[in-house]
Design a protein around this motif. Sequence first.
Motif, short mmCIF file in Angstrom:
data_model
loop_
_atom_site.label_atom_id
_atom_site.label_comp_id
_atom_site.label_asym_id
_atom_site.label_seq_id
_atom_site.Cartn_x
_atom_site.Cartn_y
_atom_site.Cartn_z
N MET A 1 13.05 -3.81 -2.34
CA MET A 1 12.05 -3.61 -3.34
C MET A 1 10.70 -4.04 -2.84
O MET A 1 9.78 -4.14 -3.61
CB MET A 1 12.41 -4.40 -4.59
CG MET A 1 13.67 -3.97 -5.25
SD MET A 1 13.53 -2.83 -6.53
CE MET A 1 12.75 -3.48 -7.85
N ALA A 2 10.62 -4.31 -1.59
CA ALA A 2 9.36 -4.74 -1.02
C ALA A 2 8.43 -3.56 -0.78
O ALA A 2 7.25 -3.75 -0.52
CB ALA A 2 9.60 -5.49 0.29
N ASP A 3 8.97 -2.35 -0.87
CA ASP A 3 8.11 -1.18 -0.64
C ASP A 3 7.14 -1.00 -1.80
O ASP A 3 7.51 -1.08 -2.97
CB ASP A 3 8.96 0.09 -0.52
CG ASP A 3 9.77 0.12 0.75
OD1 ASP A 3 9.43 -0.63 1.68
OD2 ASP A 3 10.75 0.91 0.80
N SER A 4 5.93 -0.73 -1.42
CA SER A 4 4.92 -0.49 -2.46
C SER A 4 5.08 0.94 -2.99
O SER A 4 5.81 1.76 -2.44
CB SER A 4 3.52 -0.69 -1.88
OG SER A 4 3.27 0.33 -0.94
N LEU A 5 4.39 1.20 -4.04
CA LEU A 5 4.44 2.54 -4.63
C LEU A 5 3.96 3.57 -3.62
O LEU A 5 4.52 4.66 -3.52
CB LEU A 5 3.58 2.58 -5.90
CG LEU A 5 3.50 3.91 -6.61
CD1 LEU A 5 4.89 4.36 -7.07
CD2 LEU A 5 2.56 3.84 -7.79
N ARG A 6 2.97 3.21 -2.85
CA ARG A 6 2.44 4.13 -1.83
C ARG A 6 3.51 4.47 -0.80
O ARG A 6 3.69 5.63 -0.45
CB ARG A 6 1.23 3.48 -1.17
CG ARG A 6 0.61 4.32 -0.10
CD ARG A 6 -0.64 3.66 0.43
NE ARG A 6 -1.19 4.47 1.49
CZ ARG A 6 -1.71 4.00 2.59
NH1 ARG A 6 -1.79 2.70 2.78
NH2 ARG A 6 -2.18 4.80 3.51
N ASP A 7 4.21 3.47 -0.33
CA ASP A 7 5.26 3.69 0.66
C ASP A 7 6.39 4.53 0.08
O ASP A 7 6.94 5.40 0.75
CB ASP A 7 5.81 2.35 1.16
CG ASP A 7 4.78 1.56 1.99
OD1 ASP A 7 3.86 2.23 2.53
OD2 ASP A 7 4.89 0.33 2.07
N GLN A 8 6.74 4.31 -1.17
CA GLN A 8 7.79 5.09 -1.80
C GLN A 8 7.40 6.56 -1.92
O GLN A 8 8.22 7.45 -1.69
CB GLN A 8 8.12 4.52 -3.18
CG GLN A 8 8.79 3.17 -3.16
CD GLN A 8 8.98 2.60 -4.55
OE1 GLN A 8 8.66 3.24 -5.54
NE2 GLN A 8 9.49 1.37 -4.61
N LEU A 9 6.15 6.83 -2.29
CA LEU A 9 5.67 8.22 -2.40
C LEU A 9 5.64 8.90 -1.04
O LEU A 9 5.96 10.08 -0.92
CB LEU A 9 4.29 8.26 -3.06
CG LEU A 9 4.25 7.91 -4.54
CD1 LEU A 9 2.80 7.83 -5.02
CD2 LEU A 9 5.02 8.93 -5.35
N LEU A 10 5.25 8.16 -0.01
CA LEU A 10 5.22 8.72 1.33
C LEU A 10 6.63 9.06 1.81
O LEU A 10 6.84 10.11 2.41
CB LEU A 10 4.56 7.74 2.31
CG LEU A 10 3.04 7.62 2.20
CD1 LEU A 10 2.54 6.48 3.10
CD2 LEU A 10 2.37 8.91 2.59
N LYS A 11 7.59 8.21 1.55
CA LYS A 11 8.97 8.46 1.96
C LYS A 11 9.56 9.66 1.25
O LYS A 11 10.33 10.43 1.83
CB LYS A 11 9.83 7.22 1.68
CG LYS A 11 9.64 6.11 2.67
CD LYS A 11 10.55 4.95 2.35
CE LYS A 11 10.30 3.79 3.28
NZ LYS A 11 11.14 2.62 2.94
N SER A 12 9.22 9.84 -0.03
CA SER A 12 9.79 10.96 -0.78
C SER A 12 9.16 12.29 -0.36
O SER A 12 9.72 13.35 -0.64
CB SER A 12 9.60 10.74 -2.28
OG SER A 12 8.22 10.81 -2.62
N GLY A 13 8.02 12.27 0.28
CA GLY A 13 7.38 13.49 0.74
C GLY A 13 6.46 14.11 -0.29
O GLY A 13 5.91 15.19 -0.08
N ILE A 14 6.33 13.49 -1.42
CA ILE A 14 5.46 14.02 -2.46
C ILE A 14 4.00 13.91 -2.04
O ILE A 14 3.20 14.81 -2.26
CB ILE A 14 5.70 13.29 -3.79
CG1 ILE A 14 7.11 13.57 -4.30
CG2 ILE A 14 4.68 13.69 -4.83
CD1 ILE A 14 7.50 12.79 -5.53
N VAL A 15 3.66 12.82 -1.40
CA VAL A 15 2.28 12.59 -0.98
C VAL A 15 2.26 12.42 0.53
O VAL A 15 3.10 11.73 1.10
CB VAL A 15 1.72 11.32 -1.66
CG1 VAL A 15 0.32 11.01 -1.18
CG2 VAL A 15 1.76 11.46 -3.17
N LYS A 16 1.28 13.09 1.16
CA LYS A 16 1.12 12.92 2.60
C LYS A 16 0.14 11.79 2.83
O LYS A 16 -0.74 11.52 2.00
CB LYS A 16 0.57 14.20 3.23
CG LYS A 16 1.54 15.35 3.13
CD LYS A 16 0.97 16.56 3.77
CE LYS A 16 1.93 17.72 3.64
NZ LYS A 16 1.39 18.94 4.22
#
Length: 184
Positions: A1-16
């Motif tokens: 749960m240490a991933d920030s919201l930004r990192d989670q969005l980047l991993k999902s591919g929604i946001v570059k």
Amino acid sequence: MADSLRDQLLKSGIVKQVREEKRPSAPNSGRTPAFKKGSKGTKARAASSDEVDLAKAYAIRARTEANERKQAEREAAEQARLKRERKQKIQQLLQGKALNKADAEHVRHFEYGGKIRRVHVDPAQLAALNAGELGIVQQAGRYVLVERAIAEQVRDIDAHLLALLVEPGAGGIGDDGVPDDLMW
């Protein structure tokens, strides 16, 4: 749960991942701000693509409007030419066939163009006009008394110029001496 919201969005591919593209505001002698090498090409292509599409749309619209204006001008010129030809035909048809008399003492009123008009006739012409043997044609601002055959030819060429043509047997002079086709 240490991933920030930004990192989670980047991993999902929604946001570059977007790099910082602004430089510290340093004076660069009136030129536009410089961009990093990696992002310059894609933004420039996207902007120029939008500008090209918009420019094409404006060019197509301008071309279409110009074509429509030219078509309207051609149609107006054609209508004017046809009107001149009709006017010339009627003028040739009426030449020397007018039955108007300068010394006519009777006045025959008739409705034409939403107004009450008049023409001077003698007693024989008045009787023939009311019987439908004569007609009235408007030509160059005057009302010309002509024979029925001529009036019918004028009606065939341009019905708007036929001012009065009583149908035989359809009307006549009423008991009060006023023609039946004339409403006061």
